[in-house]
Design an enzyme around this catalytic site. Structure first.
Site, PDB file in Angstrom:
ATOM      1  CG  ASP A 101      -2.039   1.059   1.033  1.00 19.76           C
ATOM      2  OD1 ASP A 101      -3.057   0.875   0.570  1.00 19.76           O
ATOM      3  OD2 ASP A 101      -1.890   2.071   1.839  1.00 19.76           O
ATOM      4  CE1 TYR A 150      -8.279   5.471  -0.509  1.00 23.04           C
ATOM      5  CE2 TYR A 150      -9.339   4.650  -2.656  1.00 23.04           C
ATOM      6  CZ  TYR A 150      -8.220   4.723  -1.872  1.00 23.04           C
ATOM      7  OH  TYR A 150      -6.998   4.124  -2.312  1.00 23.04           O
ATOM      8  CE1 TYR A 231      -4.883   7.157   0.128  1.00 22.53           C
ATOM      9  CE2 TYR A 231      -4.439   7.330   2.586  1.00 22.53           C
ATOM     10  CZ  TYR A 231      -4.772   6.597   1.530  1.00 22.53           C
ATOM     11  OH  TYR A 231      -4.905   5.115   1.530  1.00 22.53           O
ATOM     12  CG  HIS A 296      -5.596  -3.264  -0.213  1.00 20.17           C
ATOM     13  ND1 HIS A 296      -4.804  -2.839  -1.349  1.00 20.17           N
ATOM     14  CD2 HIS A 296      -5.334  -2.410   0.625  1.00 20.17           C
ATOM     15  CE1 HIS A 296      -3.929  -1.732  -0.786  1.00 20.17           C
ATOM     16  NE2 HIS A 296      -4.126  -1.405   0.306  1.00 20.17           N
TER      17      HIS A 296
END
Length: 317
Positions: A101, A150, A231, A296
């Site tokens: 990730d 998201y 992010y 995931h």
């Protein structure tokens, strides 16, 4: 688990919490969102038992590591700087790296910036995409998926945090960790990330209530802002990486992904992986493993298989 050693290490102006076990060549294990060193608990035990020193930090903004105050403190260049200093503190010149990730994104950038430090890389879930010369990543995501994707929803500081705070931290974590839909995560504003606080989520066999409680204890202390700031730095990372436009990854690589992983179902990703684009940008890509029926959080869902795959690759070097 009791045999795992925990210590605090000062690096690059921050203090990182590091979990480690074993002696031998170093394997640096890098977690994603919303996770901790704990996501590598199975791999730490497996690799340390096979002659390796498994080292898993809480990345900046997570767990017991420092949480700098500014959004811009979470650029990949800051995080890579932390890891370069961490490697130096371990007294070694090179390490094996395994990322998942956001940890995979960090690992790609570590290899891009300092390939001399990495013997070989095993990355999970997130492919390497060479920097586009004109398109910022968040803008590109918004153009394809709209405002409710998201990642787009995470951009405004405080918004996601406020939605998370309306429900129990354990429920927030369960929602993310059990997400298995092979498609983009779309969260309409009127629905919000939290959803109903009364939602009941049945945990899969690979995730226990004790596991969730460990994560929740840490996120209750730190909040989610540190992780969300990764992010929020996506466009900043793009701006700062202009010097590496079209730069290939120059270390040996193995890539693994679950066939139910939302990342594997991003538009164009499967063609990119299997029809030559990925190997063009990662010329020393030696193996791609697509695990059937896996979501995931691959290193937790299939811990023994993933540990074996890591070991079978790094033992070559």
């Amino acid at each position: 688990m009791e045999s795992i050693v925990h210590r605090m290490v000062k690096v690059n102006g921050v203090t990182l919490h590091v979990a480690e076990k074993g002696e031998g060549p170093v394997v640096l294990l890098l977690h994603g969102f919303p996770e901790l060193w704990y996501s590598w608990r199975h791999q730490i035990l497996s690799l340390s038992g096979r002659g390796y020193r498994a080292v898993a930090p809480d990345l900046r903004g997570y767990g017991l590591s420092d949480c700098p105050p500014n959004v811009s403190d979470y650029s990949l260049f800051h995080v890579v700087g932390d890891l370069i200093a961490l490697v130096k503190s371990l007294g070694v010149h090179q390490v094996f790296v395994v990322g998942h990730d956001w940890g995979a994104m960090v690992a790609w950038h570590l290899c891009m910036i300092r390939p001399d430090l990495v013997k070989a890389l095993v990355n999970l879930s997130v492919v390497y995409q060479a920097r586009h010369p004109t398109k910022k990543p968040v803008d590109s995501i918004k153009a394809v998926f709209g405002e409710d994707h998201y990642i787009v929803r995470f951009q405004e500081p405080g918004v996601a945090e406020a939605e998370f705070s309306r429900i129990d931290t354990k429920l927030v974590l369960k929602k993310f960790l059990t997400y298995r839909k092979p498609k983009a995560l779309i969260v309409p504003k009127e629905k919000g990330f939290g959803g109903s606080p009364d939602t009941i989520i049945n945990l899969p066999s690979w995730l226990s209530e004790e596991d969730v409680a460990y994560y929740a204890t840490n996120f209750d202390k730190t909040g989610f802002t540190g992780g969300l700031n990764y992010y929020r730095c996506m466009n900043l990372n793009w701006e700062m990486s202009a010097a590496w436009t079209d730069e290939p990854i120059k270390v040996p690589v193995k890539f693994m992904v679950g066939d139910l992983d939302l990342t594997y179902h991003s538009p164009g990703v499967q063609d990119y992986i299997h029809k030559g684009g990925f190997s063009k940008n990662v010329p020393f890509l030696q193996e791609v493993v697509v695990m059937e029926g896996v979501g995931h959080f691959i290193n937790q869902e299939r811990p023994h298989e993933v540990s074996d795959h890591i070991y079978e690759f790094i033992k070559k070097f």
